[in-house]
Write an enzyme that holds these catalytic residues in place. Structure first.
Site, PDB file in Angstrom:
ATOM      1  CB  CYS A  73      34.859  44.571  43.610  1.00 52.31           C
ATOM      2  SG  CYS A  73      35.695  45.350  42.248  1.00 52.31           S
ATOM      3  CB  ALA A  81      37.929  48.017  40.605  1.00 55.51           C
ATOM      4  CD  GLN A 126      41.799  49.626  41.887  1.00 58.78           C
ATOM      5  OE1 GLN A 126      40.808  48.926  42.062  1.00 58.78           O
ATOM      6  NE2 GLN A 126      43.032  49.154  42.008  1.00 58.78           N
ATOM      7  CE1 TYR A 185      39.657  42.109  36.520  1.00 61.71           C
ATOM      8  CE2 TYR A 185      41.012  42.908  38.335  1.00 61.71           C
ATOM      9  CZ  TYR A 185      39.991  42.100  37.864  1.00 61.71           C
ATOM     10  OH  TYR A 185      39.316  41.276  38.730  1.00 61.71           O
ATOM     11  NE  ARG A 243      46.225  47.472  44.811  1.00 61.80           N
ATOM     12  CZ  ARG A 243      45.574  46.751  45.709  1.00 61.80           C
ATOM     13  NH1 ARG A 243      44.591  45.955  45.353  1.00 61.80           N
ATOM     14  NH2 ARG A 243      45.874  46.829  46.992  1.00 61.80           N
ATOM     15  CG  LEU A 251      47.370  37.130  53.552  1.00 56.63           C
ATOM     16  CD1 LEU A 251      48.046  35.806  53.215  1.00 56.63           C
ATOM     17  CD2 LEU A 251      46.117  36.877  54.388  1.00 56.63           C
ATOM     18  N   GLY A 259      43.174  44.960  53.860  1.00 57.70           N
ATOM     19  CA  GLY A 259      41.970  44.637  53.106  1.00 57.70           C
ATOM     20  C   GLY A 259      40.965  43.842  53.907  1.00 57.70           C
ATOM     21  NE  ARG A 260      42.068  38.786  52.011  1.00 58.22           N
ATOM     22  CZ  ARG A 260      42.892  37.831  51.601  1.00 58.22           C
ATOM     23  NH1 ARG A 260      42.413  36.640  51.299  1.00 58.22           N
ATOM     24  NH2 ARG A 260      44.187  38.060  51.483  1.00 58.22           N
TER      25      ARG A 260
HETATM   26  C1  FNR Z   1      39.821  42.738  46.414  1.00 53.75           C
HETATM   27  N1  FNR Z   1      40.971  43.246  45.816  1.00 53.75           N
HETATM   28  C2  FNR Z   1      40.857  44.241  44.864  1.00 53.75           C
HETATM   29  N2  FNR Z   1      41.975  44.805  44.341  1.00 53.75           N
HETATM   30  C3  FNR Z   1      41.884  45.874  43.519  1.00 53.75           C
HETATM   31  O1  FNR Z   1      42.913  46.388  43.074  1.00 53.75           O
HETATM   32  N3  FNR Z   1      40.663  46.369  43.174  1.00 53.75           N
HETATM   33  C4  FNR Z   1      39.500  45.844  43.631  1.00 53.75           C
HETATM   34  O2  FNR Z   1      38.418  46.367  43.376  1.00 53.75           O
HETATM   35  C5  FNR Z   1      39.588  44.693  44.451  1.00 53.75           C
HETATM   36  N4  FNR Z   1      38.471  44.049  44.910  1.00 53.75           N
HETATM   37  C6  FNR Z   1      38.553  43.148  45.940  1.00 53.75           C
HETATM   38  C7  FNR Z   1      37.392  42.664  46.558  1.00 53.75           C
HETATM   39  C8  FNR Z   1      37.464  41.833  47.671  1.00 53.75           C
HETATM   40  C9  FNR Z   1      36.221  41.385  48.350  1.00 53.75           C
HETATM   41  C10 FNR Z   1      38.746  41.436  48.140  1.00 53.75           C
HETATM   42  C11 FNR Z   1      38.869  40.543  49.355  1.00 53.75           C
HETATM   43  C12 FNR Z   1      39.888  41.856  47.507  1.00 53.75           C
HETATM   44  C13 FNR Z   1      42.293  42.955  46.394  1.00 53.75           C
HETATM   45  C14 FNR Z   1      42.523  43.805  47.643  1.00 53.75           C
HETATM   46  O3  FNR Z   1      42.601  45.189  47.332  1.00 53.75           O
HETATM   47  C15 FNR Z   1      43.814  43.400  48.390  1.00 53.75           C
HETATM   48  O4  FNR Z   1      44.905  43.649  47.540  1.00 53.75           O
HETATM   49  C16 FNR Z   1      43.801  41.932  48.787  1.00 53.75           C
HETATM   50  O5  FNR Z   1      42.585  41.601  49.444  1.00 53.75           O
HETATM   51  C17 FNR Z   1      44.989  41.563  49.679  1.00 53.75           C
HETATM   52  O6  FNR Z   1      44.945  42.278  50.888  1.00 53.75           O
HETATM   53  P1  FNR Z   1      44.382  41.576  52.255  1.00 53.75           P
HETATM   54  O7  FNR Z   1      42.929  41.326  52.079  1.00 53.75           O
HETATM   55  O8  FNR Z   1      45.156  40.312  52.428  1.00 53.75           O
HETATM   56  O9  FNR Z   1      44.669  42.600  53.330  1.00 53.75           O
END
Ligand code: FNR
Length: 359
Positions: free
Chosen positions: A25, A62, A104, A186, A234, A306, A328-329
């Site tokens: 998001c 999302a 998503q 959710y 998911r 991670l 992700g991050r």
């Molecule tokens: C997320 N995550 C997330 N998950 C999801 O299913 N829908 C979403 O919209 C979001 N939004 C979201 C925003 C931000 C800024 C972060 C950091 C994370 C979770 C994301 O998809 C992921 O599962 C996690 O961040 C873990 O992966 P990483 O970041 O460790 O690679």
């Protein structure tokens, strides 16, 4: 050739590599007016950068199937045609970079109507564009969140239909993968878990009743989502509760059912439905849940959580723990993660023609 850069085909869609971006998001859409919930310049720049960086699949964050299904007033939505038009610019550009565009589809349930995360993420009221959240049962997520309104069976039918309409619009917007958000506490996850679902009707109680809403959404979406395009789901594989929650065993059982209902890949996350639980995070900490689904069911899986190093991602695939990884991050820190990984591991990755002299 590294496993990370081997293409993968699901139905008729071929992913050029297995470095994928999970939904994240951005809370950057307008909260009111005719452009409410429509993608902005921020979204275009954000997703375009990860596409020029060689990411094989980008799952757009999302995106709410109806206004009350947003997490915050600033979320993307896909309940009207203005939103569809704004997405077309993004999906067209992603395709031009050989990136598969995914989205998503989400309903936030009892965790709706909160502020942007960087403003604290606290619940917001009507004076800040907020609204009254809904859920399977009138049980608040924690003591900061309001008690949600319990959905009637008519309301449930309406939301199932909203998911189908959203999928139809996602197709019109140019997406090639639809992912149903069944994770992170959710709405769909709230129905799955006995921690949040206290209903005594056909949607609560037994395992079969708790998964009913999720399967109705899957069936409604699959009915309008084309046969040649993959559908993802998911899941939070565990609530991380000792008892009274959704478990890894439930996930394995449900994965096989989802596969039989036409879901093509399970995106395996965890948590988000029970406040205050201790989650033992660390590199790749959710991978074992994906690996178990892959080993025990016919369902293809993507691992997430991670995963930050090319070598680590490669090992997950070579070890047969997952079919793809979601980064992700690390992709927020480095939009060129895929290109960097291809250089480190040896693999072909899309590089824009304009950058040919950098190869
Ligand atoms: C997320 N995550 C997330 N998950 C999801 O299913 N829908 C979403 O919209 C979001 N939004 C979201 C925003 C931000 C800024 C972060 C950091 C994370 C979770 C994301 O998809 C992921 O599962 C996690 O961040 C873990 O992966 P990483 O970041 O460790 O690679």
């Amino acid at each position: 050739m590294s496993a990370l850069f081997e293409p993968l085909t699901l139905r008729q869609v071929t992913f050029p590599n297995r470095v994928w971006m999970p939904p994240m998001c951005q809370y950057s859409a307008a909260p009111e007016g005719p452009e409410t919930g429509a993608a902005t310049d921020w979204h275009f720049a954000h997703y375009a950068a990860r596409a020029t960086g060689g990411t094989g699949l980008i799952i757009v964050e999302a995106t709410a199937v109806c206004p009350e299904g947003r997490i915050s007033p600033y979320d993307l939505g896909i309940w009207n045609d203005t939103q569809v038009k704004a997405f077309r610019r993004i999906t067209g550009f992603l395709r031009s970079q050989n990136t598969v565009p995914g989205i998503q589809l989400a309903h936030s349930g009892r965790k709706a109507s909160t502020d942007r995360t960087w403003k604290g993420g606290n619940p917001v009221g009507p004076e800040e564009h907020g609204w009254q959240p809904v859920a399977p049962s009138p049980v608040a997520f924690d003591d900061k969140h309001p008690v949600p309104t319990e959905l009637s069976t008519d309301d449930i039918r309406e939301i199932v239909d909203r998911f189908a309409q959203a999928a139809r619009r996602a197709l019109a917007a140019g997406f090639e993968v639809a992912e149903i958000h069944g994770a992170h506490g959710y709405l769909i996850h709230e129905f799955l878990s006995p921690h949040s679902n206290h209903r005594t009707d056909a949607y609560g109680g037994s395992y079969e009743n708790r998964v009913r809403f999720a399967l109705e959404v899957v069936d409604a979406v699959r009915a309008v989502w084309p046969e040649d395009k993959p559908l993802f789901f998911r899941i939070s594989a565990t609530d991380w509760l000792e008892e009274g929650g959704w478990t890894a065993d439930d996930t394995v059982r449900f994965a096989a059912e989802l596969h039989a209902h036409g879901v093509d890949l399970l995106d395996v996350s965890t948590g988000g439905n029970a406040a205050g639980v201790r989650i033992p995070t660390g590199p790749g900490y959710q991978v074992p849940f994906a690996a178990r689904v892959k080993a025990e069911t016919p369902m293809p899986v993507a691992a997430v959580g991670l995963i930050t190093e090319p070598g680590q991602a490669e090992k997950i695939l070579v070890g047969g723990e997952a079919d793809a990884v979601l980064v992700g991050r690390e992709l927020l820190r480095d939009p060129y993660f895929a290109r960097h990984a291809a250089r480190e591991l040896g693999g072909d990755v899309h590089v824009p023609e304009q950058y040919h002299r950098s190869v």
